[in-house]
Design an enzyme around this catalytic site. Structure first.
Site, PDB file in Angstrom:
ATOM      1  N   LYS A  13       0.835  -1.212   0.000  1.00 19.37           N
ATOM      2  CA  LYS A  13       0.000   0.000   0.000  1.00 19.37           C
ATOM      3  C   LYS A  13       0.868   1.260   0.000  1.00 19.37           C
ATOM      4  CE  LYS A  13      -2.094  -1.088   3.889  1.00 19.37           C
ATOM      5  NZ  LYS A  13      -1.416  -2.361   4.179  1.00 19.37           N
ATOM      6  N   ARG A  88     -10.093   0.794   7.906  1.00 16.56           N
ATOM      7  CA  ARG A  88      -9.689  -0.579   8.228  1.00 16.56           C
ATOM      8  C   ARG A  88     -10.756  -1.351   8.973  1.00 16.56           C
ATOM      9  NH1 ARG A  88      -3.782   0.233   8.381  1.00 16.56           N
ATOM     10  NH2 ARG A  88      -2.918  -1.738   8.977  1.00 16.56           N
ATOM     11  N   ARG A 127      11.770  -6.203   4.720  1.00 20.75           N
ATOM     12  CA  ARG A 127      11.569  -4.746   4.691  1.00 20.75           C
ATOM     13  C   ARG A 127      12.545  -4.030   5.622  1.00 20.75           C
ATOM     14  NH1 ARG A 127       5.871  -2.102   5.509  1.00 20.75           N
ATOM     15  NH2 ARG A 127       5.767  -3.573   7.236  1.00 20.75           N
ATOM     16  N   ARG A 160      11.082  -1.964  11.148  1.00 25.07           N
ATOM     17  CA  ARG A 160       9.949  -1.327  11.813  1.00 25.07           C
ATOM     18  C   ARG A 160       9.625  -2.125  13.066  1.00 25.07           C
ATOM     19  NH1 ARG A 160       4.752   0.034   8.169  1.00 25.07           N
ATOM     20  NH2 ARG A 160       3.644  -1.353   9.583  1.00 25.07           N
ATOM     21  N   ARG A 171      -1.093  -8.886  13.290  1.00 24.49           N
ATOM     22  CA  ARG A 171      -1.566  -7.916  12.283  1.00 24.49           C
ATOM     23  C   ARG A 171      -2.388  -8.639  11.215  1.00 24.49           C
ATOM     24  NH1 ARG A 171       3.999  -5.474  10.750  1.00 24.49           N
ATOM     25  NH2 ARG A 171       2.919  -4.478   9.019  1.00 24.49           N
TER      26      ARG A 171
HETATM   27  P1  AP5 Z   1       4.803  -1.592   1.824  1.00 23.06           P
HETATM   28  O1  AP5 Z   1       4.555  -0.711   0.641  1.00 23.06           O
HETATM   29  O2  AP5 Z   1       5.551  -1.057   2.975  1.00 23.06           O
HETATM   30  O3  AP5 Z   1       3.422  -2.293   2.268  1.00 23.06           O
HETATM   31  P2  AP5 Z   1       2.230  -1.755   3.157  1.00 23.06           P
HETATM   32  O4  AP5 Z   1       0.988  -2.388   2.603  1.00 23.06           O
HETATM   33  O5  AP5 Z   1       2.272  -0.280   3.264  1.00 23.06           O
HETATM   34  O6  AP5 Z   1       2.599  -2.485   4.513  1.00 23.06           O
HETATM   35  P3  AP5 Z   1       2.450  -1.992   6.020  1.00 23.06           P
HETATM   36  O7  AP5 Z   1       3.202  -2.981   6.828  1.00 23.06           O
HETATM   37  O8  AP5 Z   1       2.776  -0.543   6.137  1.00 23.06           O
HETATM   38  O9  AP5 Z   1       0.906  -2.199   6.230  1.00 23.06           O
HETATM   39  P4  AP5 Z   1       0.143  -2.258   7.554  1.00 23.06           P
HETATM   40  O10 AP5 Z   1      -1.254  -2.131   7.072  1.00 23.06           O
HETATM   41  O11 AP5 Z   1       0.430  -3.464   8.364  1.00 23.06           O
HETATM   42  O12 AP5 Z   1       0.757  -1.075   8.412  1.00 23.06           O
HETATM   43  P5  AP5 Z   1       0.268   0.419   8.719  1.00 23.06           P
HETATM   44  O13 AP5 Z   1       1.450   1.260   8.808  1.00 23.06           O
HETATM   45  O14 AP5 Z   1      -0.838   0.816   7.820  1.00 23.06           O
HETATM   46  O15 AP5 Z   1       5.554  -2.908   1.267  1.00 23.06           O
HETATM   47  C1  AP5 Z   1       5.986  -3.919   2.163  1.00 23.06           C
HETATM   48  C2  AP5 Z   1       7.368  -4.446   1.732  1.00 23.06           C
HETATM   49  O16 AP5 Z   1       7.269  -5.035   0.423  1.00 23.06           O
HETATM   50  C3  AP5 Z   1       8.434  -3.331   1.600  1.00 23.06           C
HETATM   51  O17 AP5 Z   1       9.654  -3.884   1.952  1.00 23.06           O
HETATM   52  C4  AP5 Z   1       8.402  -2.965   0.109  1.00 23.06           C
HETATM   53  O18 AP5 Z   1       9.644  -2.456  -0.328  1.00 23.06           O
HETATM   54  C5  AP5 Z   1       8.084  -4.325  -0.516  1.00 23.06           C
HETATM   55  N1  AP5 Z   1       7.300  -4.266  -1.746  1.00 23.06           N
HETATM   56  C6  AP5 Z   1       6.286  -3.413  -2.048  1.00 23.06           C
HETATM   57  N2  AP5 Z   1       5.786  -3.690  -3.261  1.00 23.06           N
HETATM   58  C7  AP5 Z   1       6.507  -4.753  -3.733  1.00 23.06           C
HETATM   59  C8  AP5 Z   1       6.452  -5.512  -4.939  1.00 23.06           C
HETATM   60  N3  AP5 Z   1       5.569  -5.266  -5.884  1.00 23.06           N
HETATM   61  N4  AP5 Z   1       7.341  -6.540  -5.065  1.00 23.06           N
HETATM   62  C9  AP5 Z   1       8.230  -6.844  -4.085  1.00 23.06           C
HETATM   63  N5  AP5 Z   1       8.333  -6.137  -2.930  1.00 23.06           N
HETATM   64  C10 AP5 Z   1       7.470  -5.123  -2.760  1.00 23.06           C
HETATM   65  O19 AP5 Z   1      -0.374   0.253  10.186  1.00 23.06           O
HETATM   66  C11 AP5 Z   1       0.446  -0.039  11.293  1.00 23.06           C
HETATM   67  C12 AP5 Z   1      -0.401  -0.089  12.568  1.00 23.06           C
HETATM   68  O20 AP5 Z   1      -1.013   1.192  12.814  1.00 23.06           O
HETATM   69  C13 AP5 Z   1      -1.574  -1.075  12.537  1.00 23.06           C
HETATM   70  O21 AP5 Z   1      -1.169  -2.385  12.896  1.00 23.06           O
HETATM   71  C14 AP5 Z   1      -2.525  -0.446  13.569  1.00 23.06           C
HETATM   72  O22 AP5 Z   1      -2.081  -0.733  14.886  1.00 23.06           O
HETATM   73  C15 AP5 Z   1      -2.332   1.053  13.332  1.00 23.06           C
HETATM   74  N6  AP5 Z   1      -3.294   1.614  12.356  1.00 23.06           N
HETATM   75  C16 AP5 Z   1      -2.973   2.223  11.174  1.00 23.06           C
HETATM   76  N7  AP5 Z   1      -4.077   2.651  10.545  1.00 23.06           N
HETATM   77  C17 AP5 Z   1      -5.135   2.289  11.322  1.00 23.06           C
HETATM   78  C18 AP5 Z   1      -6.545   2.446  11.202  1.00 23.06           C
HETATM   79  N8  AP5 Z   1      -7.107   3.037  10.120  1.00 23.06           N
HETATM   80  N9  AP5 Z   1      -7.326   1.948  12.189  1.00 23.06           N
HETATM   81  C19 AP5 Z   1      -6.785   1.351  13.287  1.00 23.06           C
HETATM   82  N10 AP5 Z   1      -5.460   1.167  13.472  1.00 23.06           N
HETATM   83  C20 AP5 Z   1      -4.638   1.642  12.481  1.00 23.06           C
HETATM   84 MG    MG Z   2       2.525   1.055   4.893  1.00 19.08          MG
END
Ligand code: AP5
Ligand code: MG
Length: 222
Positions: A13, A88, A127, A160, A171
């Site tokens: 994402k 979410r 990552r 991270r 997660r």
């Molecule tokens: P990356 O682009 O970093 O993926 P991502 O989907 O952004 O992954 P996240 O881990 O950030 O998602 P998440 O939903 O768990 O975390 P968030 O920060 O939103 O890509 C991942 C890896 O793959 C990287 O190494 C990248 O380089 C690689 N990659 C990307 N594309 C690729 C490809 N095509 N091929 C190969 N490699 C590739 O949330 C964190 C925490 O915050 C949650 O657990 C929760 O506690 C809280 N939170 C956030 N938002 C909310 C909400 N709306 N409601 C409640 N709690 C929330």
């Molecule tokens: Mg992210």
């Protein structure tokens, strides 16, 4: 142009939101990045959300919504935005619909990045992130130019906090229990556009753009 990017943890994402933001000139808004910034700065909100994030649990809706509304009210969101990691829960999705409807607005499309569990685990374990700008790298598929340093900031890359194996599992559980229903919610609303997330980041970006152009053309012709 108001877009939601859905997908599992590590589904790409953030990578796709950054690329789309660059191409379309609209802000990418990641609630995860916003929370990490609050935790880093030690704000009141940061103190309240820290435990949830460290355990891999979703932050309660009440702590998410006001932060998002404040961000969407900023001037740079006037022409559109890309939401990454929000909504979410079905409650968050309903609140977003209401927020937009109150302003005579609506979402153009919801892109759902589809990535199987084994690829998610591979991506998250490879990552590294820049502690300064938050940019993500995959040490095999998308490594930095210089070993373990951010291409933009030059800072040493880090893991991270919530990328530990036991937290990744939590997660994923949260995703299946509480975010997959959001996928069905938008499918029923007729604006869900699935994209296969297993390809190079460039190929996925091209597919995302095709879907958005399709949605825009459909919005014009009705
Ligand atoms: P990356 O682009 O970093 O993926 P991502 O989907 O952004 O992954 P996240 O881990 O950030 O998602 P998440 O939903 O768990 O975390 P968030 O920060 O939103 O890509 C991942 C890896 O793959 C990287 O190494 C990248 O380089 C690689 N990659 C990307 N594309 C690729 C490809 N095509 N091929 C190969 N490699 C590739 O949330 C964190 C925490 O915050 C949650 O657990 C929760 O506690 C809280 N939170 C956030 N938002 C909310 C909400 N709306 N409601 C409640 N709690 C929330
Ligand atoms: Mg992210």
């Amino acid at each position: 142009m108001k877009i939601v990017l859905l997908g599992p943890p590590g589904g790409g994402k953030g990578t796709q939101a950054a690329e789309l933001s660059r191409r379309r000139g609209i802000p990418a808004i990641s609630t995860g990045d916003m929370f990490r910034d609050h935790v880093e700065r030690g704000t009141e909100l940061g103190r309240r959300v820290r435990g949830f994030i460290e355990r891999g649990e979703l932050v309660p809706d009440a702590l998410v919504l006001d932060m998002v509304w404040d961000r969407l009210a900023a001037k740079d969101c006037e022409t559109g935005f890309i939401l990454d990691g929000f909504p979410r829960t079905v409650e968050q999705a309903e609140a977003l619909d209401q927020y937009l409807a109150d302003r005579g607005q609506s979402l153009l499309a919801v892109i759902n990045l589809e990535v199987p569990a084994e690829e998610i685990v591979r991506r998250i374990s490879n990552r590294r992130v820049c502690p300064v700008c938050g940019r993500s790298y995959h040490m095999i598929a998308m490594p930095p130019a210089e070993d373990e340093r951010c291409d933009v900031e030059g800072a040493a890359l880090i893991h991270r906090e919530d990328d530990r194996p036991e937290v990744i599992l939590r997660r994923l559980e949260e995703y299946h229990a509480r975010t997959e229903p959001v996928v069905h919610y938008y499918r029923r609303a007729g604006i869900l556009r699935p994209v296969c997330g297993v390809a190079s980041a460039e190929q996925v970006a091209a597919a995302v753009l095709r879907e958005i152009e399709g949605a825009a053309a459909r919005a014009v012709t009705g």
